[in-house]
Design an enzyme around this catalytic site. Sequence first.
Site, short mmCIF file in Angstrom:
data_model
loop_
_atom_site.label_atom_id
_atom_site.label_comp_id
_atom_site.label_asym_id
_atom_site.label_seq_id
_atom_site.Cartn_x
_atom_site.Cartn_y
_atom_site.Cartn_z
N SER A 67 0.95 -1.12 -0.36
CA SER A 67 -0.02 0.05 0.04
C SER A 67 0.83 1.23 -0.14
O SER A 67 2.03 1.20 0.78
CB SER A 67 -0.85 0.32 1.25
OG SER A 67 -0.02 0.32 2.51
N ASP A 68 0.36 2.46 -0.60
CA ASP A 68 0.84 3.60 -0.28
C ASP A 68 0.55 3.95 1.19
O ASP A 68 -0.16 3.42 1.91
CB ASP A 68 0.26 4.80 -1.27
CG ASP A 68 1.28 5.88 -1.27
OD1 ASP A 68 2.39 6.18 -0.67
OD2 ASP A 68 0.99 6.66 -2.26
N CYS A 69 1.65 4.74 1.83
CA CYS A 69 1.78 4.72 3.27
C CYS A 69 0.41 5.29 3.90
O CYS A 69 -0.01 6.20 3.69
CB CYS A 69 2.91 5.56 3.50
SG CYS A 69 4.44 4.72 3.25
N ASP A 70 -0.01 4.38 4.92
CA ASP A 70 -1.23 4.15 5.67
C ASP A 70 -2.50 4.33 4.56
O ASP A 70 -3.53 4.83 5.01
CB ASP A 70 -1.26 5.70 6.42
CG ASP A 70 -2.17 5.30 7.74
OD1 ASP A 70 -2.38 4.22 8.14
OD2 ASP A 70 -2.79 6.29 8.22
N SER A 71 -2.34 3.66 3.43
CA SER A 71 -3.47 3.82 2.43
C SER A 71 -4.65 2.99 3.01
O SER A 71 -5.96 3.55 2.83
CB SER A 71 -3.30 3.16 1.02
OG SER A 71 -2.42 3.90 0.44
#
Length: 771
Positions: free
Chosen positions: A285-289
């Site tokens: 995931s993109d960060c904290d998606s």
Amino acid sequence: MTAGAATLAVLLLLIRLAAGAREPFACDPKDARTGGFPFCRASSPIPDRARDLVGRLTLQEKVKLLGNDAAAVPRLGIRGYEWWSEALHGVSNVGPGTRFGGDFPGATSFPQVITTAASFNASLWEAIGQVVSDEARAMYNGGMGGLTYWSPNINILRDPRWGRGQETPGEDPVVVGQYAASYVRGLQGSDGGGQLKVAACCKHFTAYDLDNWNGIDRFHFNARVSKQDMEDTFAVPFKMCVMDGKVASVMCSYNQVNGIPACADPKLLGKTVRGAWRLDGYVVSDCDSVGVFYDKQHYASTPQQAVADAIKAGLDLDCGPFLATHTEEAVRGGLLNEAEVDGALLNTLAVQMRLGMFDGEPSAQPYGVLGPKDVCTPAHQELALEAARQGIVLLKNQGPALPLSTRRHRTVAVVGPNSDVTVTMIGNYAGVACGYTSPLQGVGKYTKTTHQQGCADVACRDDKLFEAAIEAARGADATVLVMGLDQSIEAEFKDRDSLLLPGRQQELVSKVATASKGPTVLVLMSGGPVDISFAKNDPRVAAILWAGYPGQAGGAAIADILFGATNPGGKLPMTWYPQDCLVSVPMTVMDMRPTRSNLYPGRTYRFYRGPVVYPFGHGLSYTRFVHALAAAPAALAIPLDGRRPANSTAAPGKAIRVTHARCAGLSLGVQLDVQNAGSRDGADAVLVYSMAPWDGRARWAPRRQLVGFRRVHVAAGARERVRINIHVCKFLSVVDRSGVRRIPMGEHKLQIGNVQHSVSLQAETLRVIKS
């Protein structure tokens, strides 16, 4: 352990520590506990090793491996690991997995991607990847870096205002896809057996190209994308990255696509990336998606449901703590099967094993010899300089005013807020460069300089420094204005609201050009395009160079081109639009094709109908290249699969499904002679465009599309033959409104500079003969 063995172990440890070497991540040969584990047998197939390891983990241990800050498993001799490192255009310290200091004070910082893409040189892109991975492995061996790099960014530069457009290879799907495959091959290396030098990651999947515009941010944006645009534009680079580049990872984006978060969409992740494209690796995931689509988008009712949605969709790893925090609860609550968690871990652990992280001593592995001596080497820094030279684009050269002469231009006024910058030149997602050469320093190596900033910074809010800059221009034999943007104007989280030069920069350029005793050259640093129509049309601005963000050696490369030591050969990888076009084009409209009903002009050179400042592919040289077609077929038969009747499907004006053609080995070979008709050696980026038949069902085709490119160096007066093979099914096909890729039958026009050639595509059914 015997006393002698213990002594030897201590000695080896002291030697390793003295050398700054890394302890084994797992399967340490000195650890008697792990010697008999099957997952430590390097000779066994990786899937078997990964399954053995997962079978030994408890649920609590498993969930702690689902985040980027993966926990250690001491009882199995496995250390903790930070997955997040970045290498967009050089090893970066943006992610927590890599840091600089000690034996590794910096790393080679290449030009920002948009500049490197302007070279249209796939071999250069791969060479840069090879250097970056050498330095990354060296830093890993020295305990200062990771092996999983979340690069490159291969989103399409759809809108010129996007703050992260600088990170991308531009607006053309084929160029972006070829860049992705080439750079990934350079990063990952290949031994033919699946071993990885480092693991690359193509991001952000998909339709991600808005950060913060007009009150709408990437965390809340729902990209409404047609099936046609998804297949025709947004999916193309990622498909090439996975299938041609064999990338080890794909990152899903923050935004929703047609109402579903990209990181929770099983059609995007499971069905497409892992299913149709056969990703051999992990999805991150993109960060904290996952937290974003729960907290901000309110897509899931509980954190546990969000975790279940993501993992079931095909997510394997979370950049952030969300999965590690809530996955056990999701399993205990019946929202997720432990076997589904196992599936995610099998994908991540297999990549770590392909990297050699479970093979014991790093120093004994194929890349174990790399160390501090392999970072910032003279050869690496020379490649950074060469990449900048190849990517800089000459937009205008009236007279011609360039190149400057050290004999005639004994004094040069160097003016502008970007005239003596260093960090600005490396753009974003950069690390600590080996060293810098600013534009002022670069010009100073050729001639005497006088320097004035003209503006305190690129915002250029007042004219307090104008007069000194004007006086410098009056007294010099030539003036070089280094203007443009920086990360305060375009960046992650920051989209532009204007295409014009910021503040009073335009006024400074015009006043200095009016006062200049000699020729005035405008040099622009920017990631996205800038509307400089005023300078293009002003005869007092004799020449214009676009340098993008040219990397650590950018100033030297600019000066080499200004004084003719290098002949410019870069071409624009994106369209430069006029400011007025923004009035009718919201960033939130994802449609690529124009719409007559609301005067929407479309996007990128493939579909946009409107005026431009400079077109995609524009770039001048100090010499003149003449193209002549040497060989190309006039007709090409498209073999069908034999299960379809030879009916009207084959008629001109129709378009056959790609899935109905036998595509293997089906290519169109074009041979072109490139003659350098000038007096200077130079490089020509040969761009081959195709225009499909516009009758029948092919009206949804692009106006034209790039189907091949090759950069070729040609000595003055010489001729070089270039062969470009065009994969028919991939590049001569178009996508209909239903998202189906088809090959239009009939006459396709190829355009290479001023050369045009027609080739007729004709369907041919292969009869199946039964014995």
